[in-house]
Design a protein around this motif. Structure first.
Motif, PDB file in Angstrom:
ATOM      1  N   LEU A 127       0.854  -1.374   0.252  1.00  0.00           N
ATOM      2  CA  LEU A 127       0.101  -0.194  -0.030  1.00  0.00           C
ATOM      3  C   LEU A 127       0.773   1.294   0.067  1.00  0.00           C
ATOM      4  O   LEU A 127       0.202   2.259  -0.501  1.00  0.00           O
ATOM      5  N   ASP A 128       1.891   1.103   0.490  1.00  0.00           N
ATOM      6  CA  ASP A 128       2.861   2.502   0.576  1.00  0.00           C
ATOM      7  C   ASP A 128       3.338   2.895  -0.980  1.00  0.00           C
ATOM      8  O   ASP A 128       3.257   4.182  -0.851  1.00  0.00           O
ATOM      9  N   THR A 129       3.090   1.970  -2.208  1.00  0.00           N
ATOM     10  CA  THR A 129       3.411   2.577  -3.051  1.00  0.00           C
ATOM     11  C   THR A 129       2.138   2.957  -4.067  1.00  0.00           C
ATOM     12  O   THR A 129       2.161   3.298  -5.074  1.00  0.00           O
ATOM     13  N   ASN A 130       0.866   2.256  -3.406  1.00  0.00           N
ATOM     14  CA  ASN A 130      -0.479   2.639  -4.163  1.00  0.00           C
ATOM     15  C   ASN A 130      -1.527   2.651  -3.173  1.00  0.00           C
ATOM     16  O   ASN A 130      -2.068   1.730  -3.073  1.00  0.00           O
ATOM     17  N   ASP A 131      -1.850   3.511  -2.449  1.00  0.00           N
ATOM     18  CA  ASP A 131      -2.632   3.385  -1.403  1.00  0.00           C
ATOM     19  C   ASP A 131      -4.166   3.464  -1.571  1.00  0.00           C
ATOM     20  O   ASP A 131      -4.876   3.551  -0.666  1.00  0.00           O
ATOM     21  N   ALA A 132      -4.509   3.693  -2.839  1.00  0.00           N
ATOM     22  CA  ALA A 132      -5.932   3.956  -3.199  1.00  0.00           C
ATOM     23  C   ALA A 132      -6.308   2.498  -4.030  1.00  0.00           C
ATOM     24  O   ALA A 132      -7.392   2.679  -4.327  1.00  0.00           O
ATOM     25  N   ASN A 133      -5.345   1.788  -4.086  1.00  0.00           N
ATOM     26  CA  ASN A 133      -5.527   0.427  -4.731  1.00  0.00           C
ATOM     27  C   ASN A 133      -6.504  -0.380  -4.165  1.00  0.00           C
ATOM     28  O   ASN A 133      -6.270  -1.093  -3.040  1.00  0.00           O
ATOM     29  N   PRO A 134      -7.669  -0.823  -4.601  1.00  0.00           N
ATOM     30  CA  PRO A 134      -8.806  -1.421  -4.024  1.00  0.00           C
ATOM     31  C   PRO A 134      -8.391  -3.112  -3.580  1.00  0.00           C
ATOM     32  O   PRO A 134      -8.751  -3.719  -2.590  1.00  0.00           O
ATOM     33  N   ARG A 135      -7.574  -3.580  -4.536  1.00  0.00           N
ATOM     34  CA  ARG A 135      -7.170  -5.015  -4.358  1.00  0.00           C
ATOM     35  C   ARG A 135      -5.917  -5.128  -3.434  1.00  0.00           C
ATOM     36  O   ARG A 135      -6.093  -5.746  -2.487  1.00  0.00           O
ATOM     37  N   ARG A 136      -5.244  -3.944  -3.221  1.00  0.00           N
ATOM     38  CA  ARG A 136      -4.297  -3.899  -1.925  1.00  0.00           C
ATOM     39  C   ARG A 136      -4.729  -3.658  -0.689  1.00  0.00           C
ATOM     40  O   ARG A 136      -4.543  -4.122   0.445  1.00  0.00           O
ATOM     41  N   LEU A 137      -6.047  -2.807  -0.723  1.00  0.00           N
ATOM     42  CA  LEU A 137      -6.861  -2.799   0.477  1.00  0.00           C
ATOM     43  C   LEU A 137      -7.425  -3.820   0.860  1.00  0.00           C
ATOM     44  O   LEU A 137      -7.878  -4.176   2.144  1.00  0.00           O
ATOM     45  N   ALA A 272       3.726   3.669   8.856  1.00  0.00           N
ATOM     46  CA  ALA A 272       2.407   4.001   8.630  1.00  0.00           C
ATOM     47  C   ALA A 272       1.795   4.054  10.150  1.00  0.00           C
ATOM     48  O   ALA A 272       0.347   4.303  10.152  1.00  0.00           O
ATOM     49  N   LEU A 273       2.373   3.962  11.223  1.00  0.00           N
ATOM     50  CA  LEU A 273       1.833   4.106  12.507  1.00  0.00           C
ATOM     51  C   LEU A 273       2.239   5.229  13.119  1.00  0.00           C
ATOM     52  O   LEU A 273       3.384   6.007  12.847  1.00  0.00           O
ATOM     53  N   ASP A 274       1.407   5.649  14.223  1.00  0.00           N
ATOM     54  CA  ASP A 274       1.591   6.790  15.102  1.00  0.00           C
ATOM     55  C   ASP A 274       3.025   6.393  15.851  1.00  0.00           C
ATOM     56  O   ASP A 274       3.126   5.421  16.284  1.00  0.00           O
ATOM     57  N   ARG A 275       3.692   7.209  16.045  1.00  0.00           N
ATOM     58  CA  ARG A 275       5.004   7.068  16.909  1.00  0.00           C
ATOM     59  C   ARG A 275       4.993   6.459  18.232  1.00  0.00           C
ATOM     60  O   ARG A 275       5.791   6.048  18.738  1.00  0.00           O
ATOM     61  N   ALA A 276       3.665   6.746  18.801  1.00  0.00           N
ATOM     62  CA  ALA A 276       3.417   6.376  20.136  1.00  0.00           C
ATOM     63  C   ALA A 276       3.396   4.837  20.200  1.00  0.00           C
ATOM     64  O   ALA A 276       3.477   4.195  21.293  1.00  0.00           O
ATOM     65  N   LEU A 277       3.107   4.075  19.095  1.00  0.00           N
ATOM     66  CA  LEU A 277       2.749   2.697  18.967  1.00  0.00           C
ATOM     67  C   LEU A 277       4.205   1.908  18.594  1.00  0.00           C
ATOM     68  O   LEU A 277       4.265   0.761  18.588  1.00  0.00           O
ATOM     69  N   TRP A 278       5.105   2.839  18.398  1.00  0.00           N
ATOM     70  CA  TRP A 278       6.612   2.106  18.101  1.00  0.00           C
ATOM     71  C   TRP A 278       7.333   1.156  19.123  1.00  0.00           C
ATOM     72  O   TRP A 278       7.620   0.270  19.130  1.00  0.00           O
ATOM     73  N   ALA A 279       7.038   1.841  20.396  1.00  0.00           N
ATOM     74  CA  ALA A 279       7.635   0.789  21.662  1.00  0.00           C
ATOM     75  C   ALA A 279       6.943  -0.169  21.720  1.00  0.00           C
ATOM     76  O   ALA A 279       7.473  -1.416  22.061  1.00  0.00           O
ATOM     77  N   PRO A 280       5.424  -0.148  21.758  1.00  0.00           N
ATOM     78  CA  PRO A 280       4.687  -1.527  21.930  1.00  0.00           C
ATOM     79  C   PRO A 280       5.099  -2.335  20.857  1.00  0.00           C
ATOM     80  O   PRO A 280       4.958  -3.614  20.930  1.00  0.00           O
ATOM     81  N   SER A 281       5.245  -1.996  19.771  1.00  0.00           N
ATOM     82  CA  SER A 281       5.779  -2.566  18.509  1.00  0.00           C
ATOM     83  C   SER A 281       6.920  -3.516  18.796  1.00  0.00           C
ATOM     84  O   SER A 281       7.013  -4.634  18.314  1.00  0.00           O
TER      85      SER A 281
END
Length: 357
Positions: A127-137, A272-281
């Motif tokens: 999705l990073d290269t084509n974030d409106a693509n319905p098949r990738r969604l 693709a995430l809020d940076r507050a989620l990086w430590a739990p990740s």
């Protein structure tokens, strides 16, 4: 990257379920994304022609997801979860859906032998290269749905997640015996092993609560204090897990691949995430790698094998010729790790897997 070919492959795969033969993960979406990403779109449909013959149909739903907590981790609700996320991604931006569900799903990172998070990582990268693509969604929705249906925590990690979750002030509890820099190598070296390394991953994970010092060992890697430190910790985790594959991979060539590919998927998802989620990740990725190592790796490693030197391009070319999904995905992961660290030893891991799988 063969974008058109990848979308065609997704269309073929989205008629199939996330598992086959009862519990085996459908590796198709992950493998074709890696093949297309690394310049092998011509392999995709030929690879799928063979792979699709073993897959099951898309599961039917039972009823809509209303109480998501009650349905989490219930594989009988797989069809319901797929429908739920398909609807969510039609109605909301995909980053919003991911941001809502990532922290809910992270504690169950063992889902499907970590294939839930791995599939999400591949879908997010596409999705990073084509974030409106319905098949990738659609692919992201099926990946999230699979993770939700198979949601499974790593035993003994409640405290790990509690410490890594930011409080209202946005800080994490990084206190403890290790207050210096994150030492991933030492944490990996300190992991105990289960006594009975037989059976499937669910049976093996079930042994962890009875392993002396397991909870202390998994808590040895303190939470990241900052998002930047979390990213560095994940990079180090993938790096060290890739090197450990050379020492331990002979014991479980397929399953120990996931000690590398699971944290790779988490690392790829960070932007693709809020940076507050990086430590739990980082905490979740560490829990996954630690668990897979403890239940599949032997206590003593072997001397890493001597393999013919190869460039990064040659590493993936060999993996593509091999054709096994785990070999392809490991090559994809170690190439990321090599790009981040420059450690040429990592390049041997995919070739080693190709010899054994």
């Amino acid at each position: 990257m063969g974008d058109g070919i990848l979308d065609e492959a997704y269309e073929r795969l989205h008629r199939t379920g996330p598992e086959y033969e009862g519990w085996l993960s459908n590796h198709g979406p992950m493998a074709v994304e890696a093949l297309a990403r690394h310049g092998y779109p011509q392999h995709v449909h030929r690879w799928l022609d063979d792979y699709l013959t073993r897959l099951d149909e898309l599961p039917r739903g039972l009823r809509p997801i209303d109480d998501w907590r009650a349905a989490l981790g219930d594989p009988k609700r797989a069809g319901d979860w797929l429908a739920y996320f398909d609807r969510q991604l039609r109605e909301h931006p995909w980053r919003d859906v991911l941001g809502t569900w990532w922290p809910r799903l992270l504690p169950g990172i063992a889902a499907g032998a970590t294939h839930g998070v791995i599939r999400v990582g591949h879908a997010v990268r596409a999705l990073d290269t084509n974030d409106a693509n319905p098949r990738r969604l659609t692919e992201l929705g099926q990946a999230l749905g699979y993770w939700a249906a198979r949601w499974q925590p790593v035993p003994g990690t409640d405290r790990l997640f509690d410490r890594a979750t930011p409080d209202r002030a946005g800080t994490v509890d990084a206190r403890g015996p290790d207050t210096a820099d994150l030492d991933v190598a030492a944490a990996l070296a300190g992991l105990p092993r289960i006594d009975d390394q037989t059976g499937g991953i669910r049976e093996r994970l079930g042994q962890l609560p009875g392993v002396p010092h397991w909870e202390a060992a998994v808590a040895a890697l303190r939470p990241a204090r900052t998002p930047a430190e979390a990213e560095r910790g994940l990079t180090a985790l993938v790096h060290r897990a890739g090197l450990d594959y050379l020492r331990f991979g002979h014991a479980a060539p397929v399953m120990l691949v996931h000690a590398v590919t699971a944290p790779t998927a988490v690392l790829r998802t960070l932007p693709a995430l809020d940076r507050a989620l990086w430590a739990p990740s980082l905490a979740a990725a560490w829990a996954a790698t630690a668990a897979v190592t403890s239940v599949y790796a032997p206590t003593d490693g072997i001397t890493p094998p001597t393999l013919t030197a190869a460039t990064p391009a040659e590493v993936f070319a060999r993996a593509a010729r091999n054709g096994d999904a785990h070999v392809v995905k490991l090559a994809d992961a170690v190439l990321d790790a090599y790009a981040a660290t420059g450690d040429e030893r990592l390049l041997a891991a995919a070739g080693y897997a190709g010899q054994m799988i």
